[in-house]
Design a protein around this motif. Structure first.
Motif, PDB file in Angstrom:
ATOM      1  N   HIS A   1       0.837  -1.205   0.000  1.00  0.00           N
ATOM      2  CA  HIS A   1       0.000   0.000   0.000  1.00  0.00           C
ATOM      3  C   HIS A   1       0.873   1.256   0.000  1.00  0.00           C
ATOM      4  N   PRO A   2       0.434   2.335  -0.654  1.00  0.00           N
ATOM      5  CA  PRO A   2      -0.790   2.421  -1.456  1.00  0.00           C
ATOM      6  C   PRO A   2      -0.560   1.885  -2.868  1.00  0.00           C
ATOM      7  N   SER A   3      -1.592   1.798  -3.664  1.00  0.00           N
ATOM      8  CA  SER A   3      -1.421   1.351  -5.035  1.00  0.00           C
ATOM      9  C   SER A   3      -0.949   2.502  -5.929  1.00  0.00           C
ATOM     10  N   THR A   4      -1.314   3.716  -5.584  1.00  0.00           N
ATOM     11  CA  THR A   4      -0.803   4.893  -6.281  1.00  0.00           C
ATOM     12  C   THR A   4      -0.412   5.945  -5.258  1.00  0.00           C
ATOM     13  N   LEU A   5       0.578   6.752  -5.603  1.00  0.00           N
ATOM     14  CA  LEU A   5       1.095   7.763  -4.689  1.00  0.00           C
ATOM     15  C   LEU A   5       1.626   8.930  -5.509  1.00  0.00           C
ATOM     16  N   SER A   6       1.131  10.120  -5.226  1.00  0.00           N
ATOM     17  CA  SER A   6       1.626  11.324  -5.887  1.00  0.00           C
ATOM     18  C   SER A   6       2.250  12.244  -4.851  1.00  0.00           C
ATOM     19  N   VAL A   7       3.437  12.706  -5.130  1.00  0.00           N
ATOM     20  CA  VAL A   7       4.126  13.616  -4.215  1.00  0.00           C
ATOM     21  C   VAL A   7       4.723  14.761  -5.015  1.00  0.00           C
ATOM     22  N   GLN A   8       4.923  15.883  -4.349  1.00  0.00           N
ATOM     23  CA  GLN A   8       5.607  17.010  -4.957  1.00  0.00           C
ATOM     24  C   GLN A   8       7.115  16.750  -4.937  1.00  0.00           C
ATOM     25  N   GLU A   9       7.786  17.212  -5.973  1.00  0.00           N
ATOM     26  CA  GLU A   9       9.234  17.084  -6.018  1.00  0.00           C
ATOM     27  C   GLU A   9       9.863  17.654  -4.751  1.00  0.00           C
ATOM     28  N   GLY A  10      10.773  16.878  -4.163  1.00  0.00           N
ATOM     29  CA  GLY A  10      11.425  17.312  -2.941  1.00  0.00           C
ATOM     30  C   GLY A  10      10.808  16.729  -1.676  1.00  0.00           C
ATOM     31  N   ASP A  11       9.557  16.297  -1.771  1.00  0.00           N
ATOM     32  CA  ASP A  11       8.900  15.664  -0.622  1.00  0.00           C
ATOM     33  C   ASP A  11       9.360  14.214  -0.483  1.00  0.00           C
ATOM     34  N   SER A  12       8.958  13.600   0.622  1.00  0.00           N
ATOM     35  CA  SER A  12       9.283  12.191   0.854  1.00  0.00           C
ATOM     36  C   SER A  12       8.118  11.295   0.423  1.00  0.00           C
ATOM     37  N   ALA A  13       8.448  10.056   0.088  1.00  0.00           N
ATOM     38  CA  ALA A  13       7.447   9.059  -0.271  1.00  0.00           C
ATOM     39  C   ALA A  13       7.682   7.817   0.576  1.00  0.00           C
ATOM     40  N   VAL A  14       6.581   7.232   1.055  1.00  0.00           N
ATOM     41  CA  VAL A  14       6.670   6.014   1.869  1.00  0.00           C
ATOM     42  C   VAL A  14       5.720   4.969   1.301  1.00  0.00           C
ATOM     43  N   ILE A  15       6.232   3.776   1.080  1.00  0.00           N
ATOM     44  CA  ILE A  15       5.444   2.643   0.597  1.00  0.00           C
ATOM     45  C   ILE A  15       5.575   1.524   1.626  1.00  0.00           C
ATOM     46  N   LYS A  16       4.423   0.925   1.971  1.00  0.00           N
ATOM     47  CA  LYS A  16       4.420  -0.065   3.040  1.00  0.00           C
ATOM     48  C   LYS A  16       3.988  -1.432   2.540  1.00  0.00           C
ATOM     49  N   CYS A  17       4.607  -2.475   3.095  1.00  0.00           N
ATOM     50  CA  CYS A  17       4.248  -3.851   2.756  1.00  0.00           C
ATOM     51  C   CYS A  17       4.147  -4.685   4.019  1.00  0.00           C
ATOM     52  N   THR A  18       3.212  -5.625   3.995  1.00  0.00           N
ATOM     53  CA  THR A  18       3.116  -6.601   5.067  1.00  0.00           C
ATOM     54  C   THR A  18       3.259  -7.989   4.467  1.00  0.00           C
ATOM     55  N   TYR A  19       3.766  -8.926   5.256  1.00  0.00           N
ATOM     56  CA  TYR A  19       3.910 -10.299   4.785  1.00  0.00           C
ATOM     57  C   TYR A  19       3.318 -11.252   5.809  1.00  0.00           C
ATOM     58  N   SER A  20       3.036 -12.462   5.381  1.00  0.00           N
ATOM     59  CA  SER A  20       2.305 -13.381   6.257  1.00  0.00           C
ATOM     60  C   SER A  20       3.175 -14.483   6.854  1.00  0.00           C
ATOM     61  N   ASP A  21       4.247 -14.867   6.160  1.00  0.00           N
ATOM     62  CA  ASP A  21       5.057 -16.008   6.590  1.00  0.00           C
ATOM     63  C   ASP A  21       6.188 -15.540   7.513  1.00  0.00           C
ATOM     64  N   SER A  22       6.128 -15.918   8.762  1.00  0.00           N
ATOM     65  CA  SER A  22       7.149 -15.490   9.725  1.00  0.00           C
ATOM     66  C   SER A  22       8.528 -16.063   9.399  1.00  0.00           C
ATOM     67  N   ALA A  23       8.593 -17.058   8.504  1.00  0.00           N
ATOM     68  CA  ALA A  23       9.884 -17.625   8.111  1.00  0.00           C
ATOM     69  C   ALA A  23      10.581 -16.810   7.031  1.00  0.00           C
ATOM     70  N   SER A  24       9.895 -15.840   6.458  1.00  0.00           N
ATOM     71  CA  SER A  24      10.502 -15.015   5.410  1.00  0.00           C
ATOM     72  C   SER A  24      11.708 -14.270   5.961  1.00  0.00           C
ATOM     73  N   ASN A  25      12.780 -14.239   5.166  1.00  0.00           N
ATOM     74  CA  ASN A  25      14.031 -13.689   5.690  1.00  0.00           C
ATOM     75  C   ASN A  25      14.764 -12.754   4.728  1.00  0.00           C
ATOM     76  N   TYR A  26      14.143 -12.454   3.585  1.00  0.00           N
ATOM     77  CA  TYR A  26      14.808 -11.582   2.619  1.00  0.00           C
ATOM     78  C   TYR A  26      13.745 -10.744   1.933  1.00  0.00           C
ATOM     79  N   PHE A  27      13.976  -9.418   1.887  1.00  0.00           N
ATOM     80  CA  PHE A  27      12.923  -8.503   1.425  1.00  0.00           C
ATOM     81  C   PHE A  27      13.526  -7.469   0.468  1.00  0.00           C
ATOM     82  N   PRO A  28      13.432  -7.727  -0.825  1.00  0.00           N
ATOM     83  CA  PRO A  28      13.954  -6.778  -1.809  1.00  0.00           C
ATOM     84  C   PRO A  28      12.873  -5.809  -2.288  1.00  0.00           C
ATOM     85  N   TRP A  29      13.322  -4.680  -2.797  1.00  0.00           N
ATOM     86  CA  TRP A  29      12.441  -3.709  -3.444  1.00  0.00           C
ATOM     87  C   TRP A  29      12.931  -3.509  -4.889  1.00  0.00           C
TER      88      TRP A  29
END
Lengths: 113, 113
Positions: A7-35
């Motif tokens: 989340h979110p699926s779309t995000l608009s920001v002004q140049e110079g501002d910050s952007a934050v994208i969030k993800c959740t996962y379900s498997d507690s065994a997961s150990n590597y998270f690339p973007w």
């Protein structure tokens, strides 16, 4: 199997501002998270990754944070520039011989000059 | 260094036709993957290979076949094209399934009519 929500699926920001994208996962065994960043007409490209034994990682204007207890991780882009406009995907790897990255559905980031 | 090369870039198929999507990499990576990307749905793994002669199903394998006779090549075969296979297909390779970057090709946009 692993399930990754982004989340979110779309995000608009002004140049110079910050952007934050969030993800959740379900498997507690997961150990590597690339973007990955995908520009129009191109394949995804790795921009940053984090492993489960690390809480935060930075690379210039990009940072990723991981909260294993809550099973969520976030991408932070500071001082956004028009060339940051793209689709960003988070992913999780659960190991245990799965050989499979599970991707989120993507966030389309638009940086407005 | 060419990286991961996919051909063709675009293709229109009629229902019931067959075709092979070609993928080759020059990085000597053992792991190779085929993903499909549908609008707003992220990337779904179709098949993967951990080395020459070894392939396995991913999340959405139905209607597809693969082979891996060499380290470099990993073709994806569609035997009886259906409209549901209209998508953008990405091939990727990596030296390891985890903790390393996966390199993606430029994609093949396939339309089945």
């Amino acid at each position: 199997g692993e399930n990754v929500e982004q989340h979110p699926s779309t995000l608009s920001v002004q140049e110079g501002d910050s952007a934050v994208i969030k993800c959740t996962y379900s498997d507690s065994a997961s150990n590597y998270f690339p973007w990955y960043k995908q520009e129009l007409g191109k394949g995804p490209q790795l921009i940053i990754d984090i492993r489960s034994n690390v809480g935060e990682k930075k690379d210039q204007r990009i940072a990723v944070t991981l909260n294993k207890t809550a099973k969520h991780f976030s991408l932070h882009i500071t001082e956004t520039q028009p060339e940051d406009s793209a689709v960003y995907f988070c992913a999780a790897y659960s190991g245990a011989g799965s050989y499979q990255l599970t991707f989120g559905k993507g966030t389309k980031l638009s940086v407005i000059p | 260094n060419a990286g991961v090369t996919q051909t063709p870039k675009f293709r229109i198929l009629k229902i019931g036709q067959s075709m092979t999507l070609q993928c080759t990499q020059d990085m000597n990576h053992n792991y190779m993957y085929w993903y499909r990307q549908d609008p707003g749905m992220g990337l779904k793994l179709i098949y993967y290979s951990v080395g020459a002669g070894i392939t396995d199903k991913g999340e959405v394998p139905n209607g597809y076949n693969v082979s891996r006779s060499t380290t470099e090549d990993f073709p994806l075969r569609l035997e009886l094209a259906a409209p549901s296979q209209t998508s953008v297909y990405f091939c990727a390779s990596s030296p390891s399934p985890v903790n390393t970057e996966a390199f993606f090709g430029q994609g093949t946009r396939l339309t089945v009519v």
